[in-house]
Write an enzyme that holds these catalytic residues in place. Structure first.
Site, mmCIF file in Angstrom:
data_model
loop_
_atom_site.group_PDB
_atom_site.id
_atom_site.type_symbol
_atom_site.label_atom_id
_atom_site.label_comp_id
_atom_site.label_asym_id
_atom_site.label_seq_id
_atom_site.Cartn_x
_atom_site.Cartn_y
_atom_site.Cartn_z
ATOM 1 N N LYS A 32 26.287 -8.075 34.022
ATOM 2 C CA LYS A 32 25.638 -8.231 35.329
ATOM 3 C C LYS A 32 25.685 -9.649 35.871
ATOM 4 C CE LYS A 32 20.830 -8.464 33.662
ATOM 5 N NZ LYS A 32 19.529 -7.754 33.713
ATOM 6 N N ARG A 41 24.351 -17.189 24.210
ATOM 7 C CA ARG A 41 24.787 -18.584 24.397
ATOM 8 C C ARG A 41 23.661 -19.584 24.133
ATOM 9 N NH1 ARG A 41 24.594 -19.996 30.813
ATOM 10 N NH2 ARG A 41 25.384 -21.999 30.155
ATOM 11 N N GLU A 111 16.497 -22.249 6.505
ATOM 12 C CA GLU A 111 15.449 -21.950 7.481
ATOM 13 C C GLU A 111 14.316 -21.225 6.780
ATOM 14 O OE1 GLU A 111 17.194 -19.976 10.863
ATOM 15 O OE2 GLU A 111 18.085 -21.838 11.575
ATOM 16 N N HIS A 222 7.503 -16.887 19.864
ATOM 17 C CA HIS A 222 7.723 -18.227 19.328
ATOM 18 C C HIS A 222 6.552 -19.105 19.775
ATOM 19 C CE1 HIS A 222 9.614 -22.108 18.575
ATOM 20 N NE2 HIS A 222 10.534 -21.475 17.882
ATOM 21 N N ARG A 266 4.084 -19.590 11.533
ATOM 22 C CA ARG A 266 4.475 -19.529 12.945
ATOM 23 C C ARG A 266 3.621 -18.585 13.780
ATOM 24 N NH1 ARG A 266 10.485 -18.828 15.174
ATOM 25 N NH2 ARG A 266 10.455 -20.961 14.465
ATOM 26 N N HIS A 327 10.123 -13.835 22.405
ATOM 27 C CA HIS A 327 11.394 -14.399 21.948
ATOM 28 C C HIS A 327 12.413 -13.335 21.588
ATOM 29 C CE1 HIS A 327 13.944 -17.503 20.364
ATOM 30 N NE2 HIS A 327 13.870 -17.062 19.124
ATOM 31 N N ARG A 362 11.675 -10.120 12.562
ATOM 32 C CA ARG A 362 13.070 -10.504 12.297
ATOM 33 C C ARG A 362 13.136 -11.786 11.482
ATOM 34 N NH1 ARG A 362 16.626 -14.151 15.095
ATOM 35 N NH2 ARG A 362 14.953 -14.635 16.517
HETATM 36 C C1 LIG Z 1 16.538 -19.651 23.001
HETATM 37 C C2 LIG Z 1 17.006 -18.671 21.979
HETATM 38 C C3 LIG Z 1 17.430 -19.106 20.735
HETATM 39 C C4 LIG Z 1 17.879 -18.190 19.786
HETATM 40 N N1 LIG Z 1 18.343 -18.650 18.584
HETATM 41 C C5 LIG Z 1 18.883 -17.767 17.697
HETATM 42 C C6 LIG Z 1 19.503 -18.222 16.488
HETATM 43 O O1 LIG Z 1 19.601 -19.413 16.237
HETATM 44 N N2 LIG Z 1 20.010 -17.272 15.634
HETATM 45 C C7 LIG Z 1 19.938 -15.935 15.891
HETATM 46 O O2 LIG Z 1 20.414 -15.130 15.083
HETATM 47 N N3 LIG Z 1 19.373 -15.483 17.036
HETATM 48 C C8 LIG Z 1 18.864 -16.359 17.942
HETATM 49 N N4 LIG Z 1 18.313 -15.894 19.099
HETATM 50 C C9 LIG Z 1 18.364 -14.457 19.383
HETATM 51 C C10 LIG Z 1 19.790 -14.083 19.758
HETATM 52 O O3 LIG Z 1 20.351 -15.087 20.572
HETATM 53 C C11 LIG Z 1 19.869 -12.759 20.503
HETATM 54 O O4 LIG Z 1 19.074 -11.795 19.888
HETATM 55 C C12 LIG Z 1 21.314 -12.250 20.537
HETATM 56 O O5 LIG Z 1 22.148 -13.238 21.065
HETATM 57 C C13 LIG Z 1 21.432 -10.969 21.363
HETATM 58 O O6 LIG Z 1 22.792 -10.672 21.518
HETATM 59 P P1 LIG Z 1 23.215 -9.376 22.325
HETATM 60 O O7 LIG Z 1 24.690 -9.376 22.367
HETATM 61 O O8 LIG Z 1 22.511 -8.212 21.801
HETATM 62 O O9 LIG Z 1 22.627 -9.618 23.807
HETATM 63 P P2 LIG Z 1 22.812 -10.818 24.816
HETATM 64 O O10 LIG Z 1 23.498 -11.969 24.219
HETATM 65 O O11 LIG Z 1 21.469 -11.063 25.418
HETATM 66 O O12 LIG Z 1 23.754 -10.207 25.939
HETATM 67 C C14 LIG Z 1 23.279 -9.196 26.808
HETATM 68 C C15 LIG Z 1 24.347 -8.933 27.842
HETATM 69 O O13 LIG Z 1 24.036 -7.772 28.612
HETATM 70 C C16 LIG Z 1 24.208 -8.039 29.982
HETATM 71 N N5 LIG Z 1 23.364 -7.102 30.744
HETATM 72 C C17 LIG Z 1 22.037 -6.927 30.644
HETATM 73 N N6 LIG Z 1 21.644 -5.964 31.503
HETATM 74 C C18 LIG Z 1 22.759 -5.527 32.146
HETATM 75 C C19 LIG Z 1 22.991 -4.565 33.161
HETATM 76 N N7 LIG Z 1 22.013 -3.833 33.712
HETATM 77 N N8 LIG Z 1 24.267 -4.387 33.605
HETATM 78 C C20 LIG Z 1 25.299 -5.119 33.090
HETATM 79 N N9 LIG Z 1 25.110 -6.054 32.119
HETATM 80 C C21 LIG Z 1 23.857 -6.250 31.663
HETATM 81 C C22 LIG Z 1 23.799 -9.488 30.105
HETATM 82 O O14 LIG Z 1 24.255 -10.047 31.317
HETATM 83 C C23 LIG Z 1 24.488 -10.055 28.864
HETATM 84 O O15 LIG Z 1 25.862 -10.218 29.122
HETATM 85 C C24 LIG Z 1 17.858 -16.802 20.071
HETATM 86 C C25 LIG Z 1 17.436 -16.353 21.311
HETATM 87 C C26 LIG Z 1 17.012 -17.270 22.264
HETATM 88 C C27 LIG Z 1 16.573 -16.761 23.600
#
Ligand SMILES: Cc1cc2nc3c(=O)[nH]c(=O)nc-3n(C[C@H](O)[C@H](O)[C@H](O)COP(=O)(O)OP(=O)(O)OC[C@H]3O[C@@H](n4cnc5c(N)ncnc54)[C@H](O)[C@@H]3O)c2cc1C
Length: 497
Positions: A32, A41, A111, A222, A266, A327, A362
């Site tokens: 999206k 990222r 960690e 968090h 935490r 978080h 988690r």
């Molecule tokens: C600040 C922060 C730090 C973190 N640090 C860590 C870490 O160090 N280690 C760790 O293991 N985890 C960490 N996490 C958690 C981890 O980053 C996420 O749980 C993980 O990246 C999720 O990956 P995902 O591919 O499931 O979703 P995401 O990476 O969130 O991707 C979701 C995708 O879906 C798309 N999308 C959503 N809704 C729609 C829609 N309706 N139509 C089309 N596209 C859509 C979005 O645009 C995006 O491209 C952190 C999270 C945050 C916020």
């Protein structure tokens, strides 16, 4: 040739897309925002996996299950930790430059709640960005089409199985298999570390399609996110170095909750912050790092230092506003070990899915790993499946509330405030009942632009419903009115990166 549509471009979606493509499917990625607009990222700390000969998958599994308060699915945990090393090798082969020691071995971080150092990182604290970039490049290099700025509105269901997706502009994409990889739902809450796009869209679409969801009461908070500008995590290490938490009166309140004060577990600190904020009309508490001095702050925490300064704050001299923040969502769309949901042809992976791997909380750095491991399995399964089997019977939640067309429309900020106050870090029956009644009385704003708000309302309803149903405290779900049976572990200390 099997046609697969993957919705979402984070680690889970891009991994699933690459695997389905490499298995011979015609794959399209729909996302999206821009390809890089993901939670992935922003991941800082790293990705956990067994890569050291002195480490064992049994140890990683034990840590995962302890963090999850024993509510994990042991088969899912075995898959996660057992296949983790292979997925790390795959990420390296796809171009992720994990940090290395002088002798070329992985540099592994320790960690909290991990028995040994097993967290790989890239660019210091830029692990997610490195993974996002490498997988994005790999998808482009493979020639997989990526539809950016295309928002999934709903799944198309025909004869009881998914046959494609409908975008917000009404366009339909047909597919033999649809993989939901839309991430979590941090935007349910007034304070979150998640970016704006984390609105639970895939979970909501799956619910509307009749898929089972579970464990939605397990939301990880968090303790310290910057409460100024765009969400940004302030690592626990800052408190470890000596920063303290103060309220509006300048009082260190953390000792009211635990003898270790700011260095308490935490979830204890997160709840102490929430209580202090509630006592001062919701104003953020302050993190006072002034004793560390400007040079040490800049040297020890360069990324946080830059983020703080970008927001016009001078944390070397003035305490900065911080808040606990939603978080990570442990629950989601119920899947089997190959990402299959209870709707034929529909798969869910990453934070959208409820594989059972995280249980009630988690373990640090297990979510990136989950995206890599289960994304790969779902991509492979989508390519392999022919009769579109479904996940086994699961604990389904009740159907969504019916919409009363005379009910008042709601705003996203009102929903986020409601969830924060009544279904947040500390819950009780009265607050959850109040939240349920308020959510049930709201209706969708009904605008096309409100697709995400509709989804938040639906997911919020299910989170509150699940939290009402679980009357004890366990893992990340803390009920102040719980009569805690001895057999249920107290909320656990889990570092959530
Ligand atoms: C600040 C922060 C730090 C973190 N640090 C860590 C870490 O160090 N280690 C760790 O293991 N985890 C960490 N996490 C958690 C981890 O980053 C996420 O749980 C993980 O990246 C999720 O990956 P995902 O591919 O499931 O979703 P995401 O990476 O969130 O991707 C979701 C995708 O879906 C798309 N999308 C959503 N809704 C729609 C829609 N309706 N139509 C089309 N596209 C859509 C979005 O645009 C995006 O491209 C952190 C999270 C945050 C916020």
């Amino acid at each position: 040739m099997t046609t697969v549509v993957v919705v979402g471009s984070g680690i889970a979606g891009l991994t699933a897309a690459l695997h389905a493509h490499e298995a011979g499917c015609r794959v399209t990625v729909v996302t999206k925002g821009a390809l890089v607009d993901t939670n992935t990222r922003w991941a800082q700390g790293g990705i956990a996996a067994v890569t050291d000969p002195d480490d064992t998958v049994a140890s990683h599994a034990a840590d995962t299950i302890t963090a999850g308060a024993g509510l994990n699915d042991p088969d899912a945990v075995d898959v996660l930790v057992g296949e983790g090393p292979a997925r790390i090798a795959e990420l390296v082969a796809r171009g992720v430059g994990f940090d290395r020691t002088a002798d070329g071995d992985f540099s592994r971080g320790l960690e909290a709640a991990h028995a040994v150092a097993r967290v790989l990182h890239a660019g210091g604290d830029a692990t997610g960005a490195a993974i996002q970039a490498a997988l994005g490049d790999a998808v482009r290099a493979a020639g997989i089409p990526v539809r950016e700025h295309a928002l999934l509105r709903d799944l198309v269901i025909e004869d009881g199985r998914v046959t494609g997706i409908e975008l917000a502009d009404g366009e339909r994409l047909t597919a033999d298999a649809v993989v939901l990889a839309t991430g979590g739902a941090g935007q349910l809450y007034a304070h979150t570390t998640n970016p704006l796009g984390a609105t639970g869209d895939g979970i909501a679409a799956a619910i509307r399609a009749g898929a089972a969801v579970a464990d939605l009461e397990f939301v990880q908070f968090h303790p310290t996110a910057l409460a100024a500008g765009a969400p940004f995590l302030v690592s626990e290490a800052v408190r470890g170095e000596g920063a303290v938490l103060i309220d509006d009166a300048g009082r260190r309140f953390a000792f009211d909750a635990h003898p270790d004060g700011e260095l308490a577990p935490r979830d204890v600190v997160a709840r102490a912050n929430a209580r202090a904020m509630a006592a001062q009309d919701g104003h953020p508490v302050r993190l006072d790092a002034t004793a560390l001095g400007p040079e040490r702050l800049a040297r020890r925490f360069p990324t946080i230092d830059a983020a703080v300064r970008e927001r016009g704050l001078d944390w070397a001299h003035v305490p900065i506003p911080v808040t606990p923040a939603a978080h990570y969502l442990m629950g989601g769309v119920v899947t089997d070990l190959d990402g299959r949901t209870t709707v034929p042809g529909l798969y869910a992976v990453g934070e959208t899915a409820r594989t059972g791997v995280h249980g009630a909380n988690r373990l640090a750095s297990n979510s990136l790993l989950e995206g890599a491991v289960f994304g790969a399995r779902a991509g492979d399964a989508a390519a392999r499946d022919r009769d579109w089997p479904v996940a086994p019977a699961v604990p389904a939640r009740p159907a969504p509330v019916a919409v009363d067309t005379d009910a008042p429309a709601f705003s996203r900020s009102a929903l986020q405030r409601l969830m924060w106050d009544d279904a947040g870090l500390v819950r009780d029956a009265a607050g959850l009942d109040r939240a349920a009644a308020t959510l049930a009385a709201w209706r969708s704003p009904g605008r096309l632009s409100a697709v995400e708000d509709d989804n938040l309302l639906l997911v919020a309803t299910h989170v509150v419903d699940a939290a009402r149903a679980r009357t004890g405290s366990v893992g990340a779900h803390y009920r102040s009115d719980a009569v805690q049976p001895a057999s249920i572990p107290a909320p656990s200390e889990v570092l959530a990166c």
